[in-house]
Design an enzyme around this catalytic site. Structure first.
Site: not given
Ligand code: COA
Length: 164
Positions: A18, A42, A91, A129
């Protein structure tokens, strides 16, 4: 004022993958805010307060980055802070469908905000994560995959949970 992008996520916890994306986004934008979603779909291991505390600690070592948290719709948060770009990391191909869906939904909700993807650095392709938490919970050493502060927090968290 300069250009501003937000890098949103659950960050449970933030990984070096990240951090790499956020720092590379800073080569394109004048400012990048790592924006913690406090109420994700989550069930996080770390509470929103703990995740924000982690992000603030990371900021001390990376003062060029900004950190914040938001509740509710991401596009509303983008409007609030005046960002017109959302950064996400990509990824493997498996990320694509979910990311595409999210980008299209965000565009449907507010077409003034563009989502941009940065390919993850090769060394972080297979990290997430969840897998880091799983390895750490089983006593594996994840040093080097996460910032040192996160490593310490994971050890602390699992030591407490094991005592319960
Ligand atoms: N390196 C390592 N890991 C990475 C990565 C990178 N470059 N990019 C993504 N990941 C992984 C994370 O570790 C995580 O793994 P996990 O699923 O095992 O926990 C996963 O990919 C994605 O997690 P993260 O990057 O924290 O993002 P997310 O997908 O949890 O985030 C939000 C989602 C919060 C952005 C999204 O739900 C949101 O915008 N919510 C707000 C409500 C909204 O507006 N909803 C409507 C729009 S869809």
């Amino acid at each position: 004022m300069g250009s501003l992008a937000i890098y949103p996520g659950t960050f449970d916890p933030i990984t070096n993958g990240h951090l790499d994306i956020a720092k590379r986004a800073l080569k394109i934008f004048d400012r990048v805010i790592i924006a913690l979603a406090v109420n994700p779909k989550k069930t996080p291991l770390f509470s929103s307060e703990e995740r924000l505390d982690i992000l603030n600690a990371i900021k001390k070592d990376n003062p060029e980055l900004e950190v914040d948290s938001f509740d509710g719709l991401l596009v509303n948060y983008a409007q609030k802070v005046g960002a017109n770009a959302i950064i996400r990391g990509l990824r493997a191909v498996s990320d694509f469908e979910y990311e595409f869906q999210m980008a299209l939904m965000n565009r449907w909700l507010d077409n003034r905000v563009e989502t941009l993807y940065i390919m993850t650095a090769y060394r972080w392709i297979y990290t997430s994560s969840s897998i880091i938490k799983e390895a750490s919970m089983a006593g594996g050493n994840v040093k080097g995959l996460v910032p040192d502060y996160v490593h310490a927090k994971l050890n602390e968290k699992f030591a407490v949970l094991q005592k319960k």
